[in-house]
Structure formats: C-alpha cells, structure tokens
Design an enzyme around this catalytic site. Structure first.
Site, PDB file in Angstrom:
ATOM      1  CE1 TYR A 157       6.906   3.517   4.608  1.00 48.68           C
ATOM      2  CE2 TYR A 157       6.736   5.774   3.835  1.00 48.68           C
ATOM      3  CZ  TYR A 157       6.143   4.572   4.139  1.00 48.68           C
ATOM      4  OH  TYR A 157       4.789   4.439   3.973  1.00 48.68           O
ATOM      5  CE  LYS A 208       5.356 -11.509   8.578  1.00 49.61           C
ATOM      6  NZ  LYS A 208       4.304 -12.457   9.016  1.00 49.61           N
ATOM      7  CG  ASP A 240       0.875 -11.917   9.926  1.00 52.74           C
ATOM      8  OD1 ASP A 240       1.299 -11.640  11.075  1.00 52.74           O
ATOM      9  OD2 ASP A 240       1.095 -13.016   9.376  1.00 52.74           O
ATOM     10  CG  ASP A 264       1.856   3.742   5.188  1.00 56.20           C
ATOM     11  OD1 ASP A 264       1.163   4.773   5.324  1.00 56.20           O
ATOM     12  OD2 ASP A 264       2.004   3.161   4.099  1.00 56.20           O
ATOM     13  CG  ASP A 268      -4.097   4.063   5.062  1.00 59.18           C
ATOM     14  OD1 ASP A 268      -3.667   5.064   5.674  1.00 59.18           O
ATOM     15  OD2 ASP A 268      -4.281   4.054   3.823  1.00 59.18           O
TER      16      ASP A 268
HETATM   17  C1  IPM Z   1       0.965   8.474   5.031  1.00 57.38           C
HETATM   18  C2  IPM Z   1       1.087   8.382   3.551  1.00 57.38           C
HETATM   19  C3  IPM Z   1       2.535   8.658   3.178  1.00 57.38           C
HETATM   20  C4  IPM Z   1       3.393   7.584   3.804  1.00 57.38           C
HETATM   21  C5  IPM Z   1       2.800   8.768   1.678  1.00 57.38           C
HETATM   22  C6  IPM Z   1       1.908   9.792   1.021  1.00 57.38           C
HETATM   23  C7  IPM Z   1       4.241   9.047   1.387  1.00 57.38           C
HETATM   24  O1  IPM Z   1       0.640   7.146   3.109  1.00 57.38           O
HETATM   25  O2  IPM Z   1       1.255   9.540   5.598  1.00 57.38           O
HETATM   26  O3  IPM Z   1       0.546   7.500   5.642  1.00 57.38           O
HETATM   27  O4  IPM Z   1       3.490   6.462   3.273  1.00 57.38           O
HETATM   28  O5  IPM Z   1       3.975   7.860   4.841  1.00 57.38           O
HETATM   29 MG    MG Z   2      -0.247   5.968   4.613  1.00 55.01          MG
END
Ligand code: IPM
Ligand code: MG
Length: 383
Positions: A157, A208, A240, A264, A268
């Site tokens: 990032y 990884k 993975d 990240d 999700d």
């Molecule tokens: C998160 C989001 C952010 C990230 C984006 C919106 C920059 O996906 O907070 O997980 O990738 O950190």
């Molecule tokens: Mg995210």
C-alpha cells in the site's frame, strides 16, 4: 492578554475530563448511518454513561467537493488531537474519474498513516440469530468469532518505488513494492499475540513465504516474537490456503495476523461469513505514547454503498458496533460496549432487520428505525 498566566486548575477544568471524538460521516450512506449512530451516542450521553464532545468534519469525496482534496491538513490535525476518530465510509463512482492522488480513498489512507494507526482489528462474529443470513451453511459459521489483525501502514500500500512509467519501447509499466521491516512486523504481531492471549490463545500468521522474501521475513520474525508468548499456539499459513480455510472450516481460527494487502482481502472474505458487510466494525490502533494515549481510528468494514445512498435503507449496525469498539478500546468502557452488543443482538432476535439482513418473510426497516430500535433496547436493558 499577554502575560496572563492560566491557572493550571482552570486549564484542567476548561479541558475538562470530557473526551473528544471526531466524527467523519464521509460519503454515500455515511451521513445516514452516522445519523442513526448518533442516536445511540446521544443515549449514552443523556444517560450519563459517557462524557464526550463530538465534532464533525469532512473526509473523502465530501472533502474533495469542498476543498479539492480528500483530506485537509486541518482535518488531519483535528484527528490527531482527538481522543478517538469514528469514520462512516468514503468513496463513490462520482469520483472515479478524478486524479488518483485526490480520490476519496487517498484521504482514508492519509488519515490512517498520519495518525500512525498500524494495527487494524477486524472481528468477524456470527450472532446466533443471524447464522441463517450467512451464505455458508449455518453449521459451518455458528458460533464463529474470528479476529483479523491487519497491518495497516506498510507493505504494498505504501512501498516505494511505485508508479506507472513508460518504457523506451512505448510499453507502460505499473510498479508497486511489497516491503516490511522487522519493527513493522513486530509491532503488529505483538498486538495480535496480546489479543490471542486474552481470547482462545491461538494465532495464525499469514503470508506467502513460499513465493515472497517479505513473507519469509514475516514468518521468521513472528516466530521469534512467539518465544515471548509460549502460552499462545502459533500457526503459519499461506494466504491462499487461509482464504480457502476461512470458507471450509472458519471456526479453526481465533486470531489471524496478516500484512496490509492479505489482511484487506481476507477480512472482506471473513466479513461475509456473518452474512452482511453491514454488520462488521473495525478499530485501528497506534502505539501508546508516554502519557498512555493511543491513537485510535474506528470505522465499519463496509464501503459507502453508493447504490443505496440517500434511500435511508442502509444498515447502521457496523458503525454502531464501531462506536462500541471505541468505548471498549479507547475509553475502557467494556460494560457499555457489552451493553450495545447485547442490545444489537436482541434487536436482531426480535426480527428488526434492515434490507441487507432481512430473511424471508421479514419486512425491512429503515436506517433510522434500526437506530431507534437499538436505543429503545438500550433503555430497556440499561434503564
Ligand atoms: C478497507 C478498504 C480500503 C483499503 C480502501 C477503501 C482504500 O478496502 O478499508 O479495507 O484497501 O484499505
Ligand atoms: Mg478492504
């Protein structure tokens, strides 16, 4: 006024013992869920359980519209001054075409970096009453309680070099750099070990190492730190495989620690196990300073849901639960946080659902009605 010395007593009183919280409603559904969350915050103020001064400011697209940038120095300054920051969400298709450096998401990354919040705690908890809302079979997710600790300020990032360049042959090349130092690994891993110690004493460290040197270093350094936590069972897992295991048998996990990008993605994935991103809060914490103050930034995991923005149907629970995390981690009010979590569960048990978590036969309530239902349940529980 020159020469007028403030009496230290007065200074103390004007600052008072009130905490300062900066609220950032952001974009999309942000203002709506902030409104519903404030109903809960107001209840805590009125009942005397909290003494917090709330200020609001702009972040993301909202800031871009007013100032031409997704965060101003003044806003970052206020965020650093505050005892805690609570964001709703940022972003939206409206800003897809503006330059990369001023996109709403850049504001979010800048505030995380500026505040120094390197450990992002993302719990995925399946409330029993919602097990049916999961896309997985209820028997797989029932009782799930996983905490993902995501490194938030390093890795690909922020790594340099980065950019898009044009080669002499006219071909274009995009570059990002995955990079971690030992101290960056240690500080986030320590947070994860400490959390595991307070939970089921099991930590999965994810990278990884089969492909990436930064992953080899990550594994070595986490292993070294593990010697300080002999009571915590440490496992290493490739990212993975971890994604696969989170779907196959998620209850094997207690705490997971991962770098910025894997964290990240995996968060999700884990966030979907309870059925809706609309339920999950997060906390991002920095190091404690010599006064014991710790930078803290709270936000739901979900985005700004532009498709439903302005309709008053978004689920405010992730933000309300982020507020609960703020009371727990920044203000040492575990009782109040528990109270909110219980109120939310009871409201869900009573069948009050926003559209994203409504099951067959349940009619969906509005964002505001969900806020009101939580407040009503708080009053019933807490008097
Ligand atoms: C998160 C989001 C952010 C990230 C984006 C919106 C920059 O996906 O907070 O997980 O990738 O950190
Ligand atoms: Mg995210």
């Amino acid at each position: 006024m020159a020469g007028l010395k403030k009496n230290p007593e007065t200074k103390h009183m004007t600052r008072s013992n009130k905490k300062n919280v900066l609220l950032l409603p952001g974009d999309g559904i942000g203002p709506e869920i902030t409104h519903a969350s404030r109903m809960v915050m107001d209840w805590f103020e009125k009942s005397g359980r909290t003494a917090i001064d709330y200020a609001e400011d702009l972040l993301g697209g909202a800031s871009y519209e007013k100032h031409g940038k997704p965060i101003t120095d003044a806003t970052l300054g206020r965020a650093k001054e505050a005892d805690a920051v609570l964001l709703a969400c940022v972003g939206g298709p409206k800003w897809d075409k503006i330059p990369f450096e001023v996109r709403p998401e850049r504001g979010l990354l800048a505030i995380r970096k500026g505040m120094g919040v390197f450990a992002n705690l993302r719990p995925a908890v399946v409330f029993d009453v919602l097990a049916g809302a999961s896309p997985l079979k209820p028997e797989i997710v029932q009782g799930l309680d996983v905490m993902i600790v995501r490194e938030l300020l390093g890795g690909v990032y922020f790594g340099e070099p980065r950019g898009i360049e044009t080669l002499p042959n006219g071909e274009r090349r995009g570059i990002n750099t995955q990079v971690y130092t030992t101290s960056e690994i240690h500080r986030v891993a320590r947070v994860a070990f400490e959390l595991a110690r307070k939970r089921k004493k099991k930590l999965h460290s994810v990278e990884k190492a089969n492909v990436m040197e930064s992953g080899v270093l990550w594994r070595e350094e986490v292993t070294k730190l593990g010697a300080e936590y002999p009571d915590v069972e440490l496992h290493h897992m490739y990212a993975d495989n971890c994604a696969m295991q989170l779907v196959r048998y998620p209850r094997q996990f207690d705490v997971i620690v991962a770098d910025n990008l894997f964290g990240d993605i995996l968060s999700d994935l884990a966030a979907m196990l309870p059925g809706s991103l609309g339920m999950l809060p997060s906390a991002s914490l920095g190091a404690k300073d010599s006064m014991g103050r710790q930078a803290a930034f709270y936000e739901p995991i979900h985005g700004s849901a532009p498709d439903i923005a302005g309709k008053g149907i978004a689920n405010p629970l992730a933000m309300i639960l982020s507020y609960a995390m703020m009371l727990r981690y920044s203000f040492d009010q575990a009782d109040s946080a528990d109270l909110i979590e219980t109120a939310v569960q009871n409201v869900l048990k009573a069948g009050v659902r926003t559209a994203d978590i409504a099951e067959k036969g349940q009619s969906a309530v509005s964002t505001e009605a969900m806020g009101a239902a939580v407040v009503k349940e708080l009053s019933r529980l807490g008097g």
